[in-house]
Design an enzyme around this catalytic site. Structure first.
Site, PDB file in Angstrom:
ATOM      1  N   LYS A  91     -27.253  19.967  -8.407  1.00  0.00           N
ATOM      2  CA  LYS A  91     -26.280  20.795  -7.698  1.00  0.00           C
ATOM      3  C   LYS A  91     -25.792  21.869  -8.650  1.00  0.00           C
ATOM      4  O   LYS A  91     -25.707  21.674  -9.858  1.00  0.00           O
ATOM      5  CB  LYS A  91     -25.093  19.964  -7.201  1.00  0.00           C
ATOM      6  CG  LYS A  91     -24.154  20.710  -6.259  1.00  0.00           C
ATOM      7  CD  LYS A  91     -24.835  21.126  -4.958  1.00  0.00           C
ATOM      8  CE  LYS A  91     -25.199  19.944  -4.087  1.00  0.00           C
ATOM      9  NZ  LYS A  91     -25.645  20.381  -2.734  1.00  0.00           N
ATOM     10  N   GLY A 100     -15.614  21.860  11.652  1.00  0.00           N
ATOM     11  CA  GLY A 100     -16.456  22.827  10.962  1.00  0.00           C
ATOM     12  C   GLY A 100     -17.172  23.740  11.935  1.00  0.00           C
ATOM     13  O   GLY A 100     -17.949  23.277  12.778  1.00  0.00           O
ATOM     14  N   GLY A 149     -18.929  26.396  10.731  1.00  0.00           N
ATOM     15  CA  GLY A 149     -19.833  27.148   9.876  1.00  0.00           C
ATOM     16  C   GLY A 149     -21.268  26.956  10.330  1.00  0.00           C
ATOM     17  O   GLY A 149     -21.531  26.480  11.440  1.00  0.00           O
ATOM     18  N   ALA A 165     -23.712  24.850   9.522  1.00  0.00           N
ATOM     19  CA  ALA A 165     -24.174  23.499   9.833  1.00  0.00           C
ATOM     20  C   ALA A 165     -23.494  22.951  11.075  1.00  0.00           C
ATOM     21  O   ALA A 165     -24.143  22.378  11.959  1.00  0.00           O
ATOM     22  CB  ALA A 165     -23.934  22.570   8.644  1.00  0.00           C
ATOM     23  N   GLY A 166     -22.171  23.116  11.167  1.00  0.00           N
ATOM     24  CA  GLY A 166     -21.433  22.614  12.321  1.00  0.00           C
ATOM     25  C   GLY A 166     -21.845  23.280  13.617  1.00  0.00           C
ATOM     26  O   GLY A 166     -22.001  22.626  14.655  1.00  0.00           O
TER      27      GLY A 166
END
Length: 408
Positions: A103, A215, A217, A219-220
């Site tokens: 990451k 969310g 964004g 992904a949501g």
């Protein structure tokens, strides 16, 4: 050990209790292989330099090169990238990918940047870590607040020093520089695909299922779109400003457009999404969204994690007492890294055109992983997070033993 990593690593304790053969791999994975922290310089539009801390954590090299996204966030830290690198290690093991987890992050507010400054930031990150980011060593990807355009800029930074090998060291790229169309929205679509496969095991029926999503964004939104296409009702969605809700089901595209236009009409405060009555609460926004402080407020049958580490270990225990099942992050947000693997594989094979049936390959790998975890949950008394952790650790344990890393 930092508190964030300690919290996630503690979940290996239960796995080691369930399978004593995992005690040595638990010890081996308790700390990251390496964390690199450097200072990045950004030239702002006013001519002044801004300095920002930047990190790359390569958590485990057991399976080969490391793989993980890069996020831009004002609260980024070495602690956070360590925790996320650990989770990515488990995720790659679940999918049987030839990667260890990694990451990266830059501590900066991306909302304060112009388009030009943002390009320079991503390019600077690539240049700063060009000695680390290589196709056979460490591979980057988009994450929170980063995009395919940022990945293209990162490649430019890497290529300043690494002889035009940046395209193989970065996934989630635009298609015209080697990216896959599959990668866009893969995390949200993958979550729904896995949910379809495991719905009956969870005692749910996706068609007609009431879902609340924290969310709005990338992904949501993609999760909500794909779930709605399968017949689910998206009864509520929330972002950092508030909640929009409709018991009969929201028009996801309308929500998306109104958010983009700044026209969303909120009906409640953001935290109210956790109390929303629903069959599934999808957490697709932030880590530690559900903790011991608010877990008792949940009013759903299942919590599905798309955001990494969205539910704390202490909250797991509370949700179990409330008979709320958990769809763990390392299972349900694995669609993105699976697509990234195929993009990397295409590069290694001489070009993405040398990959056949990419969509089928992606689906098959996700389904194989889901089926393996469903089989493992039978020995875990219905604890899906324990089942996923057990399966991942057994894979990593076998590799470590084959490498002779444990005492006889």
């Amino acid at each position: 050990m930092n508190p964030l990593l300690k919290s996630s690593v503690s979940r290996m304790d239960q796995a080691a209790e369930a399978d004593p053969d995992l005690k040595q791999i638990k010890r081996l994975l308790s700390l990251p292989h390496e964390i690199i922290e450097r200072e990045l310089t950004l030239r702002r539009a006013d001519g002044k330099n801004q300095y920002a801390r930047a990190w790359r954590c390569r958590y485990s090299i057991l399976k080969g090169p490391t793989k993980g996204g890069v996020r831009f966030a004002p609260d980024a830290s070495a602690d956070e990238v360590s925790r996320l690198g650990f989770l990515m290690t488990l995720k790659c093991a679940l999918l049987d990918l030839p990667f260890g987890g990694a990451k990266g992050a830059v501590r900066i507010d991306p909302g304060s940047l112009s388009t030009k400054e943002r390009y320079q930031l991503a390019e600077a990150y690539g240049e700063l870590f060009s000695d680390i980011l290589r196709p056979d060593h460490d591979v980057a990807a988009p994450d929170v607040a980063t995009s395919k355009e940022d990945m293209e800029a990162m490649i430019a930074g890497i290529d300043m020093h690494e002889n035009d090998d940046g395209r193989g060291a970065v996934t989630g790229k635009p298609e015209d520089v080697g990216g896959l169309a599959l990668r866009q929205g893969a995390t949200g679509r993958g979550a729904v695909l896995i949910l379809e496969r495991l719905a009956s095991d969870y005692g749910l029926e996706l068609n007609g299922c009431r879902i609340a999503v924290q969310g709005i964004g990338k992904a949501g939104l993609q999760f909500a779109r794909s779930a709605a296409e399968c017949g689910a009702r998206i009864v509520a969605m929330a972002d950092s400003q508030g909640v929009v809700a409709n018991g009969d089901g929201l028009d996801v595209e309308k929500v998306s457009q109104e958010k983009a236009d700044g026209m969303l009409e909120y009906s409640d405060a953001p935290e109210a999404i956790l109390k929303q009555e629903a069959d599934i609460l999808c957490l697709a926004a932030i880590s530690d969204a559900v903790t011991s402080a608010n877990a008792t407020d949940l009013n759903c049958a299942m919590v599905l994690e798309i955001a990494n580490a969205a539910v704390s270990p202490e909250a797991d225990d509370i949700l179990a007492r409330k008979n709320i099942k958990i769809g763990p992050d390392i299972v349900f947000n694995s669609g993105g890294v699976c697509a990234s693997y195929l993009e990397w594989l295409g590069y290694r094979k001489g070009g993405k055109e040398n990959l056949d049936n990419v969509e089928e390959m992606w689906r098959d790998r996700l389904m194989t992983s889901a089926d393996a975890i469903a089989a493992t949950v039978n020995e875990c008394e219905g604890d899906w997070r324990l089942a996923a952790t057990l399966y991942a650790l057994r894979d990593l344990n076998a590799i470590a033993e084959a490498q002779g890393l444990f005492e006889a």
